[in-house]
Each structure stands twice: as structure tokens, then as C-alpha cells.
Scaffold this active site. Structure first.
Site, PDB file in Angstrom:
ATOM      1  N   GLY A  50       1.398 -10.192  -2.100  1.00 59.74           N
ATOM      2  CA  GLY A  50       1.970 -10.364  -3.374  1.00 59.74           C
ATOM      3  C   GLY A  50       0.941 -10.896  -4.457  1.00 59.74           C
ATOM      4  O   GLY A  50       0.801 -12.147  -3.807  1.00 59.74           O
ATOM      5  N   ALA A  51       0.738 -10.681  -5.566  1.00 58.33           N
ATOM      6  CA  ALA A  51      -0.543 -11.182  -6.361  1.00 58.33           C
ATOM      7  C   ALA A  51      -0.028 -12.788  -6.524  1.00 58.33           C
ATOM      8  O   ALA A  51      -0.981 -13.722  -6.150  1.00 58.33           O
ATOM      9  CB  ALA A  51      -0.722 -10.553  -7.609  1.00 58.33           C
ATOM     10  N   GLN A 197       6.569  -1.367   2.120  1.00 58.63           N
ATOM     11  CA  GLN A 197       7.176  -2.769   1.497  1.00 58.63           C
ATOM     12  C   GLN A 197       8.515  -2.615   0.874  1.00 58.63           C
ATOM     13  O   GLN A 197       9.161  -3.544   0.830  1.00 58.63           O
ATOM     14  CB  GLN A 197       5.922  -3.215   0.490  1.00 58.63           C
ATOM     15  CG  GLN A 197       4.663  -3.646   1.333  1.00 58.63           C
ATOM     16  CD  GLN A 197       3.620  -2.715   1.241  1.00 58.63           C
ATOM     17  OE1 GLN A 197       3.965  -1.381   1.352  1.00 58.63           O
ATOM     18  NE2 GLN A 197       2.474  -2.899   1.400  1.00 58.63           N
ATOM     19  N   ASP A 238      -1.667  -6.369  -9.268  1.00 56.31           N
ATOM     20  CA  ASP A 238      -2.261  -7.184  -8.582  1.00 56.31           C
ATOM     21  C   ASP A 238      -3.565  -7.477  -9.509  1.00 56.31           C
ATOM     22  O   ASP A 238      -4.117  -8.401  -9.037  1.00 56.31           O
ATOM     23  CB  ASP A 238      -2.840  -6.412  -7.481  1.00 56.31           C
ATOM     24  CG  ASP A 238      -1.658  -6.432  -6.332  1.00 56.31           C
ATOM     25  OD1 ASP A 238      -1.688  -7.226  -5.384  1.00 56.31           O
ATOM     26  OD2 ASP A 238      -0.806  -5.627  -6.403  1.00 56.31           O
ATOM     27  N   ASN A 248      -2.097  -1.442  -9.055  1.00 53.71           N
ATOM     28  CA  ASN A 248      -0.936  -2.056  -8.151  1.00 53.71           C
ATOM     29  C   ASN A 248      -0.890  -1.209  -6.945  1.00 53.71           C
ATOM     30  O   ASN A 248      -1.779  -0.299  -6.883  1.00 53.71           O
ATOM     31  CB  ASN A 248       0.117  -1.695  -9.155  1.00 53.71           C
ATOM     32  CG  ASN A 248       1.505  -2.410  -8.687  1.00 53.71           C
ATOM     33  OD1 ASN A 248       1.512  -3.524  -8.149  1.00 53.71           O
ATOM     34  ND2 ASN A 248       2.597  -1.575  -8.438  1.00 53.71           N
ATOM     35  N   LYS A 249       0.034  -1.631  -6.218  1.00 51.94           N
ATOM     36  CA  LYS A 249       0.166  -0.775  -4.967  1.00 51.94           C
ATOM     37  C   LYS A 249      -0.056   0.835  -5.188  1.00 51.94           C
ATOM     38  O   LYS A 249       0.725   1.351  -5.827  1.00 51.94           O
ATOM     39  CB  LYS A 249       1.521  -1.288  -4.350  1.00 51.94           C
ATOM     40  CG  LYS A 249       1.796  -0.293  -2.927  1.00 51.94           C
ATOM     41  CD  LYS A 249       0.898  -0.738  -1.733  1.00 51.94           C
ATOM     42  CE  LYS A 249       0.824  -2.308  -1.717  1.00 51.94           C
ATOM     43  NZ  LYS A 249      -0.476  -2.463  -0.653  1.00 51.94           N
TER      44      LYS A 249
END
Length: 368
Positions: A50-51, A197, A238, A248-249
Site C-alpha cells: 500500500g503506497a 487483496q 500508487d 493503481n493496482k
């Protein structure tokens, strides 16, 4: 739930203690890192992720090296390179390293320089907790503006709660604020393949906080939009480039396309530290490529005391030798983003000018 990350000072010496996210949701097991290589392994295996939290981990990692009299410069380099896409990791490392260098340059003893480094890591940790509270309030206000009448049905992807933050998270913190205000009707949770996740972590956090939530496979999102069951999409980030492109993811970009087609707001929630003015656009973002085994195998959380899992330790779901494409992130262009919510303000429409103005207002953006 134990904190996602904490600094501890047992008799045998200072350590960084992590809630091992690879064991969730079946077990809440803490992982103790006594040196920087152990912390780097934890980052790369996603025991901590997690960023915003990676930035905190990076800062505490530099402090750990300083306190234990390891080579601080080398430790900083190892930490900063552990995961390339999440900009907060390098940011946290640089802040802690700068504090150490400044103290040393001013004639501090090694003990004093280490204390200054640890103080900076703790300062960053506190700042992120404060940012989390601020984005939750701003995000809820934006939701109420975009969706008058309350009773929001929100879709999210990956994990953006307390497991990624010094506070209650980013996008999840907004959903949590809506829940507490009685204005969250449903939180739709993408499972988030290949490492799940969403299923393992976001559903876990939603259950712990009493949110009305439903888990769905990633490829079911389209049918959910088509049925008119999504009022807004809330995701984290991120890295946000200078033009407003959002990494992002992986799986985030298809959601943005779906949201655009179905006229559903697509909102990115992140601290200002996730904005990288040094990255001009989405094409300039380095995308981390993960092992193909994460796609071709399914690996269940290991029981406490078991050896760490890795490539080759899961159950095959594809023929042996199958090639797999496994980027950890994708990039959403700014024209698909309704708004970017930060603790310093909201950017909407998302443009390079709006991002630059936000950065100019924020004292936190010191990324070089």
C-alpha cells in the site's frame, strides 16, 4: 486488528514490526524485521504493502539502519528499489535519509543522527494519519455533492484501508466515513486477482468495521454497472503523474472505462505524497512486473509458524510451463478520472494545471 506497522524497542534492540498481510484474513500474525534486508523482503513479498504505508516503512527502515549502525546510504538504496511503481516508498526513504544526513552534517553523534532519523519517520507516520482523516472528510463531501440524497453504492478495487496507511486509509476511509454517517448503502469489493487483496484484505476490513459489503469477481464488475448497481467508484493510487494519470493496482483502468461508459463518477483518493511531479505522464510510470507464478498458481495464506510461501508453492491452475503476463499496476488516463481527492484539496477536472496548483499549495510535496 494490530497496527499495520509499528516501531518497537525490545531488550534485544529496535525492530520494525509488521502485520503480515500475506497471512490475512485467516491469521493476524506479526512479522518482526531486525534489519533492512528483512524489511525489503517483506515489501517485495507484500507482507507490507500500500503506497502510503510503504512510505512509512521506508522511513522506518532507514531509521532502523541508523539506530543499529548499519550503512544508512546502502540501506536507503535497497529500500527505495524494493518496488518501483509506488512513489511513496522512495519519498519516505528520502525524507528519513535527508534527516540523517542533515544531523550528521551539523556535527551530531551517530546516536543523535539516528534519533533525528527516527523522529522524521515518526513525523511522516503522524502526517499520514492526519492526511487519512482529511481525505475521508473531503471524499465524503465530494460523494454527497456528486450523489445527492445519500445511500451510496460504491465499488472499490484492491485494498485501501488501515492496512495501507498510518490512519484509516484512503478510498476505504471515504467509504468508512460514509458508513459512519449512515450514507453507505453497499460497498462492492472487487476480489482483485491475482493476489486477492480485495477478497483477503478489504473484505476483512469491511467486516471488522461493520460495513454492508459484497465481494465480486473482477470480471463481474461489468454486469454490476450494466444493472445500474454502482453509484461511484472509489480507488487509491500508487503514483499520480504530473498530468493526472493514475497508476493503481492492475484492473483499475478497466473500471475507469466502465465508469465512463455508464456515466458513473470515478474518484481517486490518495495523499499528496502520491503525486510525483517528476513523472510527466502515464507513459513515464515504471510498471512493476510480478512473477508469473502468481497467475498460474493459487497460494493460500500460510499457517502461523510455516515457512514463507513463494514461487512453486501454490496449487497449479494452469498447465506447467504456461507463460503469464502479470503487471502489478495499470495506468488510468486523466480524462477517465472524475476527481482526485487529497488532504490538500480536490482536483476536478483532472488536468496538469490542476495537479500543479495542488502541489504548489501543499507543503508536503517535496519529491525531487
Amino acid at each position: 486488528m494490530p497496527p499495520a506497522l509499528r516501531w518497537a524497542e525490545p531488550p534485544e534492540g529496535p525492530v520494525v514490526v509488521l502485520l503480515d498481510q500475506t497471512r490475512l484474513p485467516t491469521e493476524e500474525v506479526e512479522l518482526v524485521c531486525t534489519d533492512v534486508p528483512a524489511l525489503v523482503r517483506a515489501i517485495q513479498t507484500l507482507a507490507v504493502r500500500g503506497a502510503p504505508l510503504l512510505g512509512i516503512a521506508g522511513a522506518y527502515g532507514v531509521a532502523l539502519a541508523a539506530v543499529r549502525r548499519f550503512d544508512v546510504e546502502e540501506a536507503a538504496a535497497q529500500l527505495a528499489g524494493a518496488r518501483p511503481t509506488a512513489v511513496n516508498l522512495g519519498y519516505g526513504v528520502r525524507r528519513a535519509l535527508a534527516a540523517h544526513q542533515a544531523a550528521a552534517a551539523n556535527g551530531a553523534t551517530p546516536e543523535e543522527a539516528a534519533a533525528a532519523t527516527l523522529a522524521e519517520a515518526r513525523r511522516l507516520h503522524q502526517e499520514d494519519a492526519e492526511a487519512s482523516r482529511a481525505v475521508a472528510a473531503r471524499g465524503l463531501a465530494l460523494l454527497d455533492e456528486l450523489l445527492p440524497g445519500g445511500s451510496h453504492r460504491v465499488l472499490t478495487h484492491c485494498n485501501t484501508g488501515a492496512l495501507v496507511s498510518g490512519g484509516e486509509g484512503t478510498a476505504f476511509a471515504v467509504a468508512l466515513a460514509a458508513h459512519r454517517a449512515g450514507r453507505l448503502r453497499r460497498l462492492w469489493i472487487d476480489e482483485t486477482r491475482p493476489l486477492l487483496q480485495g477478497a483477503r484484505l478489504t473484505a476483512y476490513e469491511a467486516a471488522r468495521n461493520g460495513l454492508a459489503s459484497t465481494l465480486l469477481t473482477d470480471n463481474a464488475a461489468g454486469s454490476l454497472f450494466a444493472a445500474g448497481e454502482v453509484d461511484a467508484v472509489l480507488v487509491g493510487a500508487d503514483r499520480i503523474a504530473a498530468d493526472g494519470s493514475v497508476a493503481n493496482k492492475v484492473g483499475t483502468y478497466p473500471l475507469a472505462v466502465l465508469a465512463k461508459y455508464h456515466h458513473v463518477p470515478f474518484v481517486v483518493v490518495a495523499p499528496v505524497t502520491t503525486i510525483d511531479p517528476g513523472t510527466p505522464d502515464g507513459a513515464s510510470i515504471e510498471i512493476e512486473q510480478r512473477p508469473g507464478s502468481e497467475v498460474t498458481q493459487l497460494t493460500a495464506p500460510a499457517p502461523a509458524g510455516a515457512a514463507a510461501t513463494g514461487p512453486g508453492s501454490g496449487t497449479l491452475v494452469a498447465p506447467l510451463g504456461t507463460q503469464a503476463y502479470n503487471p502489478a499496476f495499470d495506468v488510468t488516463p486523466p480524462e477517465l478520472v472524475t476527481a482526485i481527492v487529497t488532504e490538500a484539496g480536490v482536483v476536478s477536472p483532472v488536468t496538469a494545471g490542476g495537479i500543479a496548483e495542488l502541489c504548489a499549495r501543499s507543503r508536503q510535496v517535496t519529491i525531487s
